[in-house]
Design a protein around this motif. Sequence first.
Motif, mmCIF file in Angstrom:
data_model
loop_
_atom_site.group_PDB
_atom_site.id
_atom_site.type_symbol
_atom_site.label_atom_id
_atom_site.label_comp_id
_atom_site.label_asym_id
_atom_site.label_seq_id
_atom_site.Cartn_x
_atom_site.Cartn_y
_atom_site.Cartn_z
ATOM 1 N N MET A 131 -6.187 1.191 -0.528
ATOM 2 C CA MET A 131 -6.020 1.317 0.991
ATOM 3 C C MET A 131 -6.267 0.278 1.986
ATOM 4 O O MET A 131 -5.827 0.213 3.094
ATOM 5 C CB MET A 131 -7.395 2.306 1.319
ATOM 6 C CG MET A 131 -7.068 3.840 0.555
ATOM 7 S SD MET A 131 -5.528 4.721 1.045
ATOM 8 C CE MET A 131 -6.120 5.550 2.433
ATOM 9 N N TYR A 142 -3.671 -0.808 4.829
ATOM 10 C CA TYR A 142 -2.381 -0.055 4.130
ATOM 11 C C TYR A 142 -2.430 1.345 3.984
ATOM 12 O O TYR A 142 -1.438 2.095 3.984
ATOM 13 C CB TYR A 142 -2.609 -0.540 2.502
ATOM 14 C CG TYR A 142 -2.367 -1.989 2.110
ATOM 15 C CD1 TYR A 142 -1.162 -2.593 2.666
ATOM 16 C CD2 TYR A 142 -3.406 -2.750 1.381
ATOM 17 C CE1 TYR A 142 -0.997 -3.913 2.145
ATOM 18 C CE2 TYR A 142 -3.092 -4.110 0.897
ATOM 19 C CZ TYR A 142 -1.955 -4.611 1.524
ATOM 20 O OH TYR A 142 -1.879 -5.976 1.313
ATOM 21 N N TRP A 143 -3.598 1.858 4.269
ATOM 22 C CA TRP A 143 -3.591 3.235 4.486
ATOM 23 C C TRP A 143 -2.939 3.889 5.879
ATOM 24 O O TRP A 143 -2.230 4.834 5.509
ATOM 25 C CB TRP A 143 -5.087 3.894 4.755
ATOM 26 C CG TRP A 143 -5.725 3.244 6.020
ATOM 27 C CD1 TRP A 143 -6.343 1.975 6.117
ATOM 28 C CD2 TRP A 143 -5.604 3.721 7.307
ATOM 29 N NE1 TRP A 143 -6.682 1.753 7.264
ATOM 30 C CE2 TRP A 143 -6.372 2.626 8.181
ATOM 31 C CE3 TRP A 143 -4.860 4.755 8.097
ATOM 32 C CZ2 TRP A 143 -6.488 2.874 9.683
ATOM 33 C CZ3 TRP A 143 -5.357 4.872 9.444
ATOM 34 C CH2 TRP A 143 -6.085 4.014 10.091
ATOM 35 N N TYR A 146 0.821 4.181 4.370
ATOM 36 C CA TYR A 146 0.851 5.360 3.737
ATOM 37 C C TYR A 146 1.195 6.429 4.460
ATOM 38 O O TYR A 146 1.830 7.333 4.384
ATOM 39 C CB TYR A 146 -0.439 5.660 2.746
ATOM 40 C CG TYR A 146 -0.600 4.633 1.823
ATOM 41 C CD1 TYR A 146 0.421 3.898 1.105
ATOM 42 C CD2 TYR A 146 -1.706 4.040 1.448
ATOM 43 C CE1 TYR A 146 0.131 2.985 0.105
ATOM 44 C CE2 TYR A 146 -2.148 3.017 0.464
ATOM 45 C CZ TYR A 146 -0.960 2.337 -0.416
ATOM 46 O OH TYR A 146 -1.003 1.541 -0.938
#
Length: 159
Positions: A131, A142-143, A146
């Motif tokens: 994350m 990064y979350w 996603y």
Amino acid sequence: MFQKIPQTEFPPKDKPVLIWDGKCGFCKYWVTRWQRMTRDSIEYRTFQQAAADFPDIPLKEFKKASRLIETDGSVYAGPDSAYRSYDYSSKKEYPYHRWYTQNVTFRKLSDHGYNFIAKHRPAMFKLTKMMFGSDPLKFRPYWLMYILGIIGLFFVVFQ
């Protein structure tokens, strides 16, 4: 569940000490973040180094949860040790410790969440790195990628 021990007869002399599990990658990741935020206002030690300095706190309790021990002997455990450590941050005021002490629902959710994470440290460490990235000093969102990927996939599938 970790035990809350409100006071120690052996407080640190100079500044508060946050005691954590030195063998836990998840713990090291987040302690590195806290050290950056709190600078020199808190001493960070592993329970492997510090447990003997606090003989009135059982070793098994250090193994279950982090502890923030203040110079007046106050002991904060688990999520509240993290929340209280934020109070030593030089950046801004965080409300988490106040919420923990004043809101039963927030306290119960925090305690159960902390307990879950503590029982699944290796998996939570992998999730943390997925994350936020591997470097705790350089968060990568990064979350967000996603979530955007899932939203994009949703629109492609259901169009």
